[in-house]
Motif scaffolding. Structure first.
Motif, PDB file in Angstrom:
ATOM      1  N   GLN A 239       0.843  -1.177   0.000  1.00 13.28           N
ATOM      2  CA  GLN A 239       0.000   0.000   0.000  1.00 13.28           C
ATOM      3  C   GLN A 239       0.885   1.237   0.000  1.00 13.28           C
ATOM      4  OE1 GLN A 239      -2.305  -1.422   3.598  1.00 13.28           O
ATOM      5  NE2 GLN A 239      -4.007  -0.567   2.441  1.00 13.28           N
ATOM      6  N   GLY A 240       0.294   2.377  -0.308  1.00 10.95           N
ATOM      7  CA  GLY A 240       1.055   3.608  -0.298  1.00 10.95           C
ATOM      8  C   GLY A 240       0.379   4.679  -1.124  1.00 10.95           C
ATOM      9  N   ARG A 279       5.176   4.680   1.641  1.00  9.49           N
ATOM     10  CA  ARG A 279       4.518   3.522   2.215  1.00  9.49           C
ATOM     11  C   ARG A 279       3.970   3.894   3.604  1.00  9.49           C
ATOM     12  NH1 ARG A 279       4.059  -0.308  -1.853  1.00  9.49           N
ATOM     13  NH2 ARG A 279       6.078  -1.000  -2.665  1.00  9.49           N
ATOM     14  N   PRO A 280       2.993   3.126   4.104  1.00  2.00           N
ATOM     15  CA  PRO A 280       2.486   3.410   5.456  1.00  2.00           C
ATOM     16  C   PRO A 280       3.561   3.352   6.533  1.00  2.00           C
ATOM     17  CG  PRO A 280       0.983   1.955   4.290  1.00  2.00           C
ATOM     18  CD  PRO A 280       2.207   2.079   3.422  1.00  2.00           C
ATOM     19  N   THR A 308      -5.483   7.366   7.337  1.00  2.00           N
ATOM     20  CA  THR A 308      -5.350   8.206   6.146  1.00  2.00           C
ATOM     21  C   THR A 308      -5.180   9.629   6.648  1.00  2.00           C
ATOM     22  OG1 THR A 308      -6.743   6.745   4.809  1.00  2.00           O
ATOM     23  CG2 THR A 308      -6.431   8.997   4.013  1.00  2.00           C
ATOM     24  N   LEU A 309      -4.051  10.242   6.292  1.00  2.00           N
ATOM     25  CA  LEU A 309      -3.693  11.568   6.800  1.00  2.00           C
ATOM     26  C   LEU A 309      -3.640  12.577   5.657  1.00  2.00           C
ATOM     27  CD1 LEU A 309      -0.733  10.492   9.139  1.00  2.00           C
ATOM     28  CD2 LEU A 309      -3.134  10.818   9.774  1.00  2.00           C
ATOM     29  N   GLN A 310      -4.041  13.798   5.948  1.00  2.00           N
ATOM     30  CA  GLN A 310      -4.016  14.859   4.944  1.00  2.00           C
ATOM     31  C   GLN A 310      -2.962  15.893   5.305  1.00  2.00           C
ATOM     32  OE1 GLN A 310      -7.740  16.400   3.080  1.00  2.00           O
ATOM     33  NE2 GLN A 310      -7.110  18.353   3.980  1.00  2.00           N
ATOM     34  N   VAL A 317      -1.800  10.733   2.608  1.00  5.40           N
ATOM     35  CA  VAL A 317      -0.844   9.640   2.757  1.00  5.40           C
ATOM     36  C   VAL A 317      -1.399   8.658   3.779  1.00  5.40           C
ATOM     37  CG1 VAL A 317       1.158  11.053   2.152  1.00  5.40           C
ATOM     38  CG2 VAL A 317       0.467  10.857   4.552  1.00  5.40           C
ATOM     39  N   LEU A 318      -0.811   7.470   3.812  1.00  8.45           N
ATOM     40  CA  LEU A 318      -1.194   6.447   4.781  1.00  8.45           C
ATOM     41  C   LEU A 318      -0.122   6.325   5.858  1.00  8.45           C
ATOM     42  CD1 LEU A 318      -2.403   3.623   2.341  1.00  8.45           C
ATOM     43  CD2 LEU A 318      -3.826   5.254   3.592  1.00  8.45           C
TER      44      LEU A 318
END
Length: 348
Positions: A239-240, A279-280, A308-310, A317-318
């Protein structure tokens, strides 16, 4: 290690439509490989070509140095010393477990066959179920019988076509580890087909990512994750999120959150616009960091949250965060980046 299996420019097509396109890879003796990709990418066709169920349109396949398939040449499947575990196990319902395992051993004497069957049932942990019938077994037990049957004739190569797909998630994870241990204990060279990344990573020494009939990358799981050869592989594996950046030096990029440098030179000139894969595990929650991001959503995963961040620009991004950090949606949290592996691709 020497190559036991060699595919060179192998191609196949159905009704004139390419399914496998100039595929090449080597598999060393004793290695376990996985062909990984979405449905329709051609991975099962590759397995069928190796097994001898499909002729080649181009290229060649060598097993232990012998050409077993090329254009106009196809060694019969039963003479290739290749075992196969099918997706549905293909056990004979009218035969008990011992007879299923011994089905391919008819050339042996009765005593030799009984000894080999007993040995293989011990290996897969089913010695007490020799007299049971397939319908009396669980899915996991049936899968073990199919594995024992494929291993019993001592093939040079074992092929597994999505062998865990009919099992529930927990059993799939457990059996993938157990089957790998059995194959390693037996010194078996094997190729498995799967669409499940975690399954591929748990099983394989080498993973081949396929897309539209082509092999995108052939590498160890760690290398696929941290050093993807293409944007497709980077996007497909794990994920990413891709975030915009500019090359600021031979080994450095500048993102909206600062400049970060790689241990290796980047193949782009200064000023080039790129996308960097975060990547997370690259995004670390840090209450002391002056850099903050807003929590937009979160998924509780037991030992951790997937946030999930803004960022300030609106870019999302994760972040993989231990679950004792339980933040509310809309809350700003401190973050920092740990880009030990800097993955950047030219912006398309």
């Amino acid at each position: 290690m020497s190559a036991l299996l060699q595919l060179t420019s192998v191609s196949q097509a159905y009704n004139g439509k390419p399914v496998v396109d100039a595929m090449s890879f080597n598999l060393a003796d004793g290695e376990i490989a996985c062909l990984l990709g979405s449905s329709g990418c051609g991975k099962t066709t590759v397995l069928r070509c190796i097994a001898g169920f499909e002729p080649l349109l181009g290229g060649e396949i060598r097993l232990n140095g012998e050409c077993i398939a090329s254009v106009g040449l196809s060694k019969p499947a039963h003479l290739r010393e290749v075992g196969m575990v099918f997706q549905d196990y293909a056990l004979f319902p009218h035969l008990d477990v011992a007879a299923n395992v011994g089905f391919g051993l008819r050339a042996l004497s009765d005593g030799e066959r009984r000894a080999r069957v007993g040995q293989m049932l011990e290996v897969v942990g089913l010695a007490t179920l020799a007299a049971a019938y397939p319908h009396e077994l669980s899915g996991g037990q049936q899968q073990r019988v199919a594995l024992a049957r494929a291993l019993a004739p001592r093939p040079r190569l074992l092929l597994l076509d999505e062998p865990f797909s009919n099992l529930d998630v927990d059993l799939r994870q457990r059996l993938s580890h157990e089957v790998r241990a059995i194959l390693k204990e037996q010194g078996m060279t094997a190729i498995m087909v799967t669409h499940d990344q975690q399954e591929a990573f748990a099983m394989a020494d080498k993973v081949g990512v396929m897309h539209q009939g082509r092999l995108q990358q052939w590498a160890a799981p760690y290398e696929l994750y941290h050093q993807p050869a293409s944007r497709y592989v980077a996007d497909f594996i794990g994920q990413g999120a891709f975030v915009p950046a500019v090359i600021s030096g031979a080994q450095c990029v500048t993102l909206e959150v600062g400049e970060y440098c790689s241990l290796q030179p980047l193949p782009y000139p200064p000023g080039e616009q790129v996308d960097v894969l975060l990547r997370p595990d690259d995004v670390v929650h840090d209450d002391l960091s002056p850099l903050t991001a807003l929590v937009k959503s979160k998924i509780f995963m037991g030992s951790e949250f997937m946030y999930t961040l803004q960022l300030a620009s609106g870019q999302q991004v994760l972040a993989q965060v231990p679950s004792h950090h339980n933040h509310a949606i809309g809350e700003p949290i401190g973050i920092r980046l740990e880009l030990d592996h800097l993955i950047a691709f030219r912006r398309g």
